[in-house]
Design an enzyme around this catalytic site. Structure first.
Site, PDB file in Angstrom:
ATOM      1  N   CYS A  69       0.120   7.548   7.171  1.00 22.32           N
ATOM      2  CA  CYS A  69       1.448   6.970   6.909  1.00 22.32           C
ATOM      3  C   CYS A  69       2.492   8.070   6.697  1.00 22.32           C
ATOM      4  O   CYS A  69       2.309   8.952   5.854  1.00 22.32           O
ATOM      5  CB  CYS A  69       1.378   6.074   5.673  1.00 22.32           C
ATOM      6  SG  CYS A  69       2.980   5.382   5.242  1.00 22.32           S
TER       7      CYS A  69
ATOM      8  N   CYS B 233     -12.652  -4.393   6.692  1.00 22.76           N
ATOM      9  CA  CYS B 233     -12.139  -3.169   6.057  1.00 22.76           C
ATOM     10  C   CYS B 233     -13.300  -2.361   5.464  1.00 22.76           C
ATOM     11  O   CYS B 233     -14.151  -2.900   4.745  1.00 22.76           O
ATOM     12  CB  CYS B 233     -11.136  -3.555   4.961  1.00 22.76           C
ATOM     13  SG  CYS B 233     -10.486  -2.130   4.066  1.00 22.76           S
TER      14      CYS B 233
ATOM     15  N   CYS C 100      -6.553   2.385  12.123  1.00 19.53           N
ATOM     16  CA  CYS C 100      -7.674   1.756  11.410  1.00 19.53           C
ATOM     17  C   CYS C 100      -8.867   1.666  12.360  1.00 19.53           C
ATOM     18  O   CYS C 100      -8.800   0.971  13.379  1.00 19.53           O
ATOM     19  CB  CYS C 100      -7.283   0.365  10.920  1.00 19.53           C
ATOM     20  SG  CYS C 100      -8.712  -0.503  10.229  1.00 19.53           S
TER      21      CYS C 100
ATOM     22  N   CYS D 191       7.255   1.639  13.068  1.00 20.17           N
ATOM     23  CA  CYS D 191       5.986   2.391  12.959  1.00 20.17           C
ATOM     24  C   CYS D 191       4.792   1.443  12.950  1.00 20.17           C
ATOM     25  O   CYS D 191       4.859   0.358  12.371  1.00 20.17           O
ATOM     26  CB  CYS D 191       6.024   3.208  11.669  1.00 20.17           C
ATOM     27  SG  CYS D 191       4.480   4.042  11.283  1.00 20.17           S
TER      28      CYS D 191
ATOM     29  N   CYS E  27       9.245   0.487   6.845  1.00 21.97           N
ATOM     30  CA  CYS E  27       8.206   0.725   7.866  1.00 21.97           C
ATOM     31  C   CYS E  27       8.833   0.832   9.262  1.00 21.97           C
ATOM     32  O   CYS E  27       8.318   1.545  10.128  1.00 21.97           O
ATOM     33  CB  CYS E  27       7.180  -0.415   7.868  1.00 21.97           C
ATOM     34  SG  CYS E  27       5.959  -0.286   6.567  1.00 21.97           S
TER      35      CYS E  27
ATOM     36  N   CYS F  89      -5.697   4.570   6.516  1.00 23.36           N
ATOM     37  CA  CYS F  89      -4.369   3.975   6.789  1.00 23.36           C
ATOM     38  C   CYS F  89      -3.285   4.607   5.922  1.00 23.36           C
ATOM     39  O   CYS F  89      -2.102   4.556   6.268  1.00 23.36           O
ATOM     40  CB  CYS F  89      -4.391   2.453   6.672  1.00 23.36           C
ATOM     41  SG  CYS F  89      -5.094   1.792   5.171  1.00 23.36           S
TER      42      CYS F  89
ATOM     43  N   ASP G 158      -5.761  -4.782 -12.199  1.00 23.72           N
ATOM     44  CA  ASP G 158      -6.831  -5.252 -11.339  1.00 23.72           C
ATOM     45  C   ASP G 158      -7.946  -5.873 -12.184  1.00 23.72           C
ATOM     46  O   ASP G 158      -9.100  -5.840 -11.791  1.00 23.72           O
ATOM     47  CB  ASP G 158      -7.367  -4.027 -10.563  1.00 23.72           C
ATOM     48  CG  ASP G 158      -8.156  -4.411  -9.342  1.00 23.72           C
ATOM     49  OD1 ASP G 158      -8.424  -5.601  -9.181  1.00 23.72           O
ATOM     50  OD2 ASP G 158      -8.520  -3.506  -8.570  1.00 23.72           O
TER      51      ASP G 158
ATOM     52  N   CYS H 110      -0.573   2.943  10.836  1.00 23.06           N
ATOM     53  CA  CYS H 110      -1.750   2.472  10.069  1.00 23.06           C
ATOM     54  C   CYS H 110      -2.568   1.483  10.905  1.00 23.06           C
ATOM     55  O   CYS H 110      -3.803   1.562  10.936  1.00 23.06           O
ATOM     56  CB  CYS H 110      -1.325   1.856   8.739  1.00 23.06           C
ATOM     57  SG  CYS H 110      -0.063   0.568   8.876  1.00 23.06           S
TER      58      CYS H 110
END
Ligand code: B12
Ligand code: SF4
Ligand code: SF4
Length: 310
Positions: free
Chosen positions: A233, A199, A183, A176, A173, A229, A118, A179
């Protein structure tokens, strides 16, 4: 070798131009989903072509480091994402990647590399998917069947071609939508697409100006980051706590209350947070966040899509 250093998953993939991923990124920027994260707009060509970022790059080694720990922060008065409760991961993971590079140099000899966590215009998740670290969840984070999604991604760019494992994982996923449904600010505007401006993690970590009334409410109880989120999960139900000694929660953060942030001075902020990611956001913005969260706690006013400013 990577496991010995402490990585929880590793994949190797040759450097190649990004096609559909680059176009999806361009569309994301065109929709202004990056908000005022101007750094996301800079160096577009480098971000989609690792050989411009690191001339001669031939291979990406993508690595995952599990940071999961049960949230022991005693107070329910103000939440801090679990990834931010330990030492700054940029330093921890970069150190591990440099160790890996040194080990590789012992074996291969003349090989140069660049460690990225990052910390450069580079699409960490895109390369991790290509390297088979996991699949992209609908919340856009990567998920690995064994370690869930609470992991950091570190990448090592190498100027040597080494055999790849070429094993992109299937997407599990299915139907589903937990998430998306959970949110509180409806930031997952479509499966696999985040409007960062909505967000909570953008608002309380990245956004610089003071909040308007709607944004204040959107923070809910989150002082820094947001884990909702990932908490909902199903792939995180059975995850193991990290064994990495540097990624254990710092004890002096466990009893911090929202009000405590309002009392911090420059020097006490530095003492408490100097070696954490929270330090990057700075005291002024942490006080801004704490003011919003304490108002929300008083009025039990938590964010919703209708309140959303964007
Ligand atoms: C900008 C950024 C943010 C922004 C924007 C988030 C985002 N999803 O982009 C904000 C501040 C909101 C943020 C928040 C968080 N972040 Co962040 N962030 C980044 C950063 C710097 C860049 C990500 C990026 O390139 N975004 C641009 C968009 C275009 O990328 P994208 O979401 O991947 O979009 C792709 C998909 O939409 C896809 N797509 C579009 N349509 C479709 C359709 C299908 C079917 C599919 C499969 C895909 C697909 O195409 C797009 C381009 O490839 C990376 C580090 C890095 N340099 O890569 C960390 C990074 C993504 N963040 C990370 C983390 C941990 C978080 C938080 C969990 C922190 C927290 N607890 O608060 C939250 C999670 C919020 C969320 N649900 O995403 C980790 C994720 C690790 C993982 N397991 O995946 C990263 C990789 C940092 C790291 N090195 O570990 N982050
Ligand atoms: S981190 Fe929080 S606000 Fe952001 S998408 Fe996930 S649940 Fe929504
Ligand atoms: S909550 Fe469901 S849809 Fe969202 S990432 Fe996890 S498995 Fe995928």
């Amino acid at each position: 070798m990577a496991k010995k250093i402490g990585f929880d998953a590793i994949g190797i993939v040759p450097v190649a131009a990004l096609g559909s991923e680059a176009r999806a990124f361009e569309q994301w920027l065109q929709q202004d989903f990056h908000g005022d994260m101007r750094y996301m707009k800079n160096h577009f060509e480098k971000r989609v072509s690792p050989d411009l970022l690191f001339p001669g790059a031939k291979t990406v080694i993508s690595c995952a480091v599990n940071y999961f720990h049960r949230d022991k922060k005693a107070s329910q008065n103000g939440k801090i994402s679990i990834y931010a409760q330990s030492l700054d991961y940029h330093f921890v993971v970069k150190q591990m990647l440099n160790e890996l590079l040194e080990e590789l140099q012992k074996i291969i000899g003349q090989v140069q590399g660049q460690a990225i966590v990052d910390t450069a215009p580079f699409m960490d998740k895109v390369w991790a998917v290509r390297a088979g670290i996991g699949w992209r969840g609908k919340h856009t984070n990567l998920i690995n069947r064994k370690i869930g999604s609470y992991f950091f991604i570190g990448s090592l760019l190498l100027d040597a071609a080494i055999p790849s494992n070429d094993s992109a994982q299937r997407n599990f996923c299915g139907s589903c939508t937990a998430c998306i449904d959970s949110c509180p600010t409806k930031a997952i505007v479509a499966p696999y697409q985040i409007d960062a401006r909505k967000c909570i993690a953008y608002l309380n970590i990245e956004s610089k100006p003071d909040f308007n009334e709607a944004e204040k409410k959107m923070l809910g109880e989150w002082l820094f980051g947001c884990d909702i989120c990932q908490q909902v999960c199903p792939w995180n139900r059975f995850v193991q706590e990290t064994k990495n000694s540097l990624l254990q929660p710092k004890k002096d953060l466990a009893n911090l209350q929202t009000q405590d942030f309002l009392q911090l001075t420059k020097s006490s902020f530095k003492t408490l947070f100097n070696d954490t990611v929270i330090f990057r956001t700075g005291l002024r913005r942490m006080k801004r966040n704490a003011t919003a969260v304490s108002e929300n706690i008083k009025t039990r006013n938590f964010g919703s899509a209708e309140d959303s400013a964007t």
